[in-house]
Design a protein around this motif. Structure first.
Motif, PDB file in Angstrom:
ATOM      1  N   VAL A  83       7.607  -2.797  -7.275  1.00 51.29           N
ATOM      2  CA  VAL A  83       8.127  -3.650  -6.207  1.00 51.29           C
ATOM      3  C   VAL A  83       8.588  -4.957  -6.832  1.00 51.29           C
ATOM      4  O   VAL A  83       7.812  -5.655  -7.481  1.00 51.29           O
ATOM      5  CB  VAL A  83       7.062  -3.895  -5.115  1.00 51.29           C
ATOM      6  CG1 VAL A  83       7.587  -4.845  -4.049  1.00 51.29           C
ATOM      7  CG2 VAL A  83       6.615  -2.571  -4.491  1.00 51.29           C
ATOM      8  N   LYS A  84       9.872  -5.272  -6.636  1.00 51.14           N
ATOM      9  CA  LYS A  84      10.463  -6.489  -7.197  1.00 51.14           C
ATOM     10  C   LYS A  84      10.435  -7.650  -6.211  1.00 51.14           C
ATOM     11  O   LYS A  84      10.244  -8.793  -6.607  1.00 51.14           O
ATOM     12  CB  LYS A  84      11.908  -6.225  -7.633  1.00 51.14           C
ATOM     13  CG  LYS A  84      12.032  -5.206  -8.734  1.00 51.14           C
ATOM     14  CD  LYS A  84      11.425  -5.744 -10.000  1.00 51.14           C
ATOM     15  CE  LYS A  84      11.678  -4.851 -11.179  1.00 51.14           C
ATOM     16  NZ  LYS A  84      11.066  -5.354 -12.397  1.00 51.14           N
ATOM     17  N   PHE A 114       0.475  11.211  -1.885  1.00 57.64           N
ATOM     18  CA  PHE A 114       1.365  11.338  -0.742  1.00 57.64           C
ATOM     19  C   PHE A 114       0.633  11.559   0.582  1.00 57.64           C
ATOM     20  O   PHE A 114       1.051  11.042   1.614  1.00 57.64           O
ATOM     21  CB  PHE A 114       2.388  12.444  -1.001  1.00 57.64           C
ATOM     22  CG  PHE A 114       3.205  12.184  -2.227  1.00 57.64           C
ATOM     23  CD1 PHE A 114       4.042  11.080  -2.305  1.00 57.64           C
ATOM     24  CD2 PHE A 114       3.112  13.018  -3.334  1.00 57.64           C
ATOM     25  CE1 PHE A 114       4.790  10.815  -3.450  1.00 57.64           C
ATOM     26  CE2 PHE A 114       3.857  12.774  -4.473  1.00 57.64           C
ATOM     27  CZ  PHE A 114       4.698  11.669  -4.526  1.00 57.64           C
ATOM     28  N   GLN A 115      -0.465  12.299   0.550  1.00 57.35           N
ATOM     29  CA  GLN A 115      -1.205  12.521   1.798  1.00 57.35           C
ATOM     30  C   GLN A 115      -1.808  11.222   2.335  1.00 57.35           C
ATOM     31  O   GLN A 115      -2.019  11.077   3.533  1.00 57.35           O
ATOM     32  CB  GLN A 115      -2.295  13.587   1.600  1.00 57.35           C
ATOM     33  CG  GLN A 115      -1.741  14.981   1.378  1.00 57.35           C
ATOM     34  CD  GLN A 115      -0.841  15.454   2.516  1.00 57.35           C
ATOM     35  OE1 GLN A 115      -1.115  15.221   3.678  1.00 57.35           O
ATOM     36  NE2 GLN A 115       0.240  16.118   2.175  1.00 57.35           N
ATOM     37  N   GLU A 116      -2.067  10.265   1.446  1.00 59.96           N
ATOM     38  CA  GLU A 116      -2.608   8.970   1.873  1.00 59.96           C
ATOM     39  C   GLU A 116      -1.578   8.158   2.662  1.00 59.96           C
ATOM     40  O   GLU A 116      -1.930   7.216   3.371  1.00 59.96           O
ATOM     41  CB  GLU A 116      -3.094   8.168   0.663  1.00 59.96           C
ATOM     42  CG  GLU A 116      -4.232   8.815  -0.097  1.00 59.96           C
ATOM     43  CD  GLU A 116      -5.494   8.916   0.732  1.00 59.96           C
ATOM     44  OE1 GLU A 116      -5.815   7.948   1.453  1.00 59.96           O
ATOM     45  OE2 GLU A 116      -6.145   9.973   0.662  1.00 59.96           O
ATOM     46  N   LEU A 117      -0.306   8.503   2.519  1.00 61.83           N
ATOM     47  CA  LEU A 117       0.743   7.799   3.255  1.00 61.83           C
ATOM     48  C   LEU A 117       0.606   7.988   4.765  1.00 61.83           C
ATOM     49  O   LEU A 117       0.939   7.095   5.538  1.00 61.83           O
ATOM     50  CB  LEU A 117       2.128   8.307   2.841  1.00 61.83           C
ATOM     51  CG  LEU A 117       2.610   7.965   1.456  1.00 61.83           C
ATOM     52  CD1 LEU A 117       3.871   8.751   1.136  1.00 61.83           C
ATOM     53  CD2 LEU A 117       2.868   6.471   1.351  1.00 61.83           C
ATOM     54  N   GLU A 118       0.126   9.149   5.147  1.00 60.17           N
ATOM     55  CA  GLU A 118       0.109   9.512   6.566  1.00 60.17           C
ATOM     56  C   GLU A 118      -0.601   8.479   7.433  1.00 60.17           C
ATOM     57  O   GLU A 118      -0.147   8.159   8.531  1.00 60.17           O
ATOM     58  CB  GLU A 118      -0.526  10.898   6.742  1.00 60.17           C
ATOM     59  CG  GLU A 118      -0.205  11.512   8.065  1.00 60.17           C
ATOM     60  CD  GLU A 118      -0.494  13.004   8.112  1.00 60.17           C
ATOM     61  OE1 GLU A 118      -0.310  13.572   9.191  1.00 60.17           O
ATOM     62  OE2 GLU A 118      -0.917  13.591   7.092  1.00 60.17           O
ATOM     63  N   ILE A 138      10.962  -6.002   4.372  1.00 60.64           N
ATOM     64  CA  ILE A 138      11.988  -5.381   3.545  1.00 60.64           C
ATOM     65  C   ILE A 138      11.504  -5.475   2.096  1.00 60.64           C
ATOM     66  O   ILE A 138      11.087  -6.539   1.650  1.00 60.64           O
ATOM     67  CB  ILE A 138      13.349  -6.090   3.689  1.00 60.64           C
ATOM     68  CG1 ILE A 138      13.826  -6.010   5.137  1.00 60.64           C
ATOM     69  CG2 ILE A 138      14.381  -5.492   2.725  1.00 60.64           C
ATOM     70  CD1 ILE A 138      15.051  -6.847   5.424  1.00 60.64           C
ATOM     71  N   THR A 139      11.560  -4.343   1.386  1.00 65.01           N
ATOM     72  CA  THR A 139      11.177  -4.358  -0.024  1.00 65.01           C
ATOM     73  C   THR A 139      12.365  -3.946  -0.892  1.00 65.01           C
ATOM     74  O   THR A 139      13.195  -3.138  -0.487  1.00 65.01           O
ATOM     75  CB  THR A 139       9.996  -3.409  -0.324  1.00 65.01           C
ATOM     76  OG1 THR A 139      10.365  -2.055  -0.017  1.00 65.01           O
ATOM     77  CG2 THR A 139       8.752  -3.803   0.443  1.00 65.01           C
ATOM     78  N   GLN A 152       0.835  -1.196   0.000  1.00 69.15           N
ATOM     79  CA  GLN A 152       0.000   0.000   0.000  1.00 69.15           C
ATOM     80  C   GLN A 152       0.877   1.256   0.000  1.00 69.15           C
ATOM     81  O   GLN A 152       0.582   2.227  -0.699  1.00 69.15           O
ATOM     82  CB  GLN A 152      -0.959  -0.006   1.195  1.00 69.15           C
ATOM     83  CG  GLN A 152      -2.013   1.072   1.094  1.00 69.15           C
ATOM     84  CD  GLN A 152      -3.100   0.908   2.121  1.00 69.15           C
ATOM     85  OE1 GLN A 152      -2.858   0.475   3.242  1.00 69.15           O
ATOM     86  NE2 GLN A 152      -4.306   1.275   1.750  1.00 69.15           N
ATOM     87  N   PHE A 153       1.955   1.231   0.778  1.00 70.40           N
ATOM     88  CA  PHE A 153       2.912   2.339   0.782  1.00 70.40           C
ATOM     89  C   PHE A 153       3.391   2.618  -0.641  1.00 70.40           C
ATOM     90  O   PHE A 153       3.327   3.747  -1.124  1.00 70.40           O
ATOM     91  CB  PHE A 153       4.093   1.990   1.699  1.00 70.40           C
ATOM     92  CG  PHE A 153       5.248   2.940   1.590  1.00 70.40           C
ATOM     93  CD1 PHE A 153       5.295   4.083   2.370  1.00 70.40           C
ATOM     94  CD2 PHE A 153       6.296   2.702   0.696  1.00 70.40           C
ATOM     95  CE1 PHE A 153       6.374   4.965   2.273  1.00 70.40           C
ATOM     96  CE2 PHE A 153       7.366   3.576   0.588  1.00 70.40           C
ATOM     97  CZ  PHE A 153       7.400   4.707   1.381  1.00 70.40           C
ATOM     98  N   TRP A 154       3.880   1.586  -1.334  1.00 65.04           N
ATOM     99  CA  TRP A 154       4.417   1.784  -2.682  1.00 65.04           C
ATOM    100  C   TRP A 154       3.327   2.146  -3.689  1.00 65.04           C
ATOM    101  O   TRP A 154       3.577   2.900  -4.637  1.00 65.04           O
ATOM    102  CB  TRP A 154       5.217   0.563  -3.133  1.00 65.04           C
ATOM    103  CG  TRP A 154       6.556   0.543  -2.464  1.00 65.04           C
ATOM    104  CD1 TRP A 154       7.001  -0.349  -1.528  1.00 65.04           C
ATOM    105  CD2 TRP A 154       7.610   1.494  -2.642  1.00 65.04           C
ATOM    106  NE1 TRP A 154       8.262  -0.019  -1.125  1.00 65.04           N
ATOM    107  CE2 TRP A 154       8.670   1.111  -1.800  1.00 65.04           C
ATOM    108  CE3 TRP A 154       7.768   2.625  -3.445  1.00 65.04           C
ATOM    109  CZ2 TRP A 154       9.867   1.827  -1.733  1.00 65.04           C
ATOM    110  CZ3 TRP A 154       8.952   3.341  -3.376  1.00 65.04           C
ATOM    111  CH2 TRP A 154       9.986   2.937  -2.525  1.00 65.04           C
ATOM    112  N   ASN A 155       2.124   1.657  -3.495  1.00 68.99           N
ATOM    113  CA  ASN A 155       1.011   2.046  -4.362  1.00 68.99           C
ATOM    114  C   ASN A 155       0.736   3.550  -4.235  1.00 68.99           C
ATOM    115  O   ASN A 155       0.559   4.237  -5.245  1.00 68.99           O
ATOM    116  CB  ASN A 155      -0.237   1.230  -4.011  1.00 68.99           C
ATOM    117  CG  ASN A 155      -1.378   1.513  -4.954  1.00 68.99           C
ATOM    118  OD1 ASN A 155      -1.221   1.480  -6.167  1.00 68.99           O
ATOM    119  ND2 ASN A 155      -2.541   1.805  -4.398  1.00 68.99           N
TER     120      ASN A 155
END
Length: 123
Positions: free
Chosen positions: A61-62, A19-23, A72-73, A9-12
Motif C-alpha cells: 500500500v503506497k 482469502f477466506q479471512e476477507l469475507e 481510496i488506496t 486489513q484487506f490488503w494484509n
C-alpha cells in the motif's frame, strides 16, 4: 476499526493470501467491481477469483485517502514477472465494506511517442 484499518486489513489478507479471512470484512451482499474488465463479483466470487489467480503476488500500500463514505488506496501489486498499480475505492458502512471498485493499471515504460514528446524542448 477505522476505515483506514479496514483497508489495511484487506490488503494484509491479500498479501498473505488469507482469502477466506476477507469475507468477514464485507457485507454478505457487497458488490466488487473491476471496471477495466467489466467484471462484477459477489464476495464469494471475488474470493474464488483471487484464490485461483496464478502466481505469488505481493501488495504494498503506497497511499490511503480517507473520504466521506470510505477509503481510496493506491497499491503496488507485483509478482516476479508483472507489476500493477491498483486504485481501490472502498465504500464502508458501519465498519464493513459495502462496495469495492478496483482499477488496475500495468506498470511499465511510457510509449515511445510520449518519450519523444517529453524529450523535445518546449519553446
Amino acid at each position: 476499526m477505522t476505515k483506514k484499518e479496514i483497508a489495511y486489513q484487506f490488503w494484509n489478507h491479500m498479501t498473505n493470501q488469507h482469502f477466506q479471512e476477507l469475507e468477514h470484512l464485507f457485507y454478505e451482499d457487497a458488490v466488487i467491481q473491476w471496471p477495466n474488465t467489466n467484471e462484477i463479483f459477489s464476495v464469494k466470487q471475488f474470493i474464488i477469483a483471487n484464490a485461483s489467480y496464478p502466481g505469488e503476488w505481493k501488495e504494498t500500500v503506497k497511499s490511503v485517502y480517507e473520504i466521506e463514505q470510505g477509503v481510496i488506496t493506491e497499491t503496488l501489486v507485483e509478482d516476479k514477472e508483472m507489476s500493477f498499480i491498483a486504485i481501490s475505492i472502498f465504500q464502508i458502512k458501519e465498519h464493513k465494506i459495502a462496495t469495492l471498485k478496483e482499477f488496475w493499471s500495468p506498470n511499465g515504460e511510457a510509449p515511445a511517442w510520449r518519450k519523444a514528446l517529453l524529450q523535445k524542448e518546449v519553446t
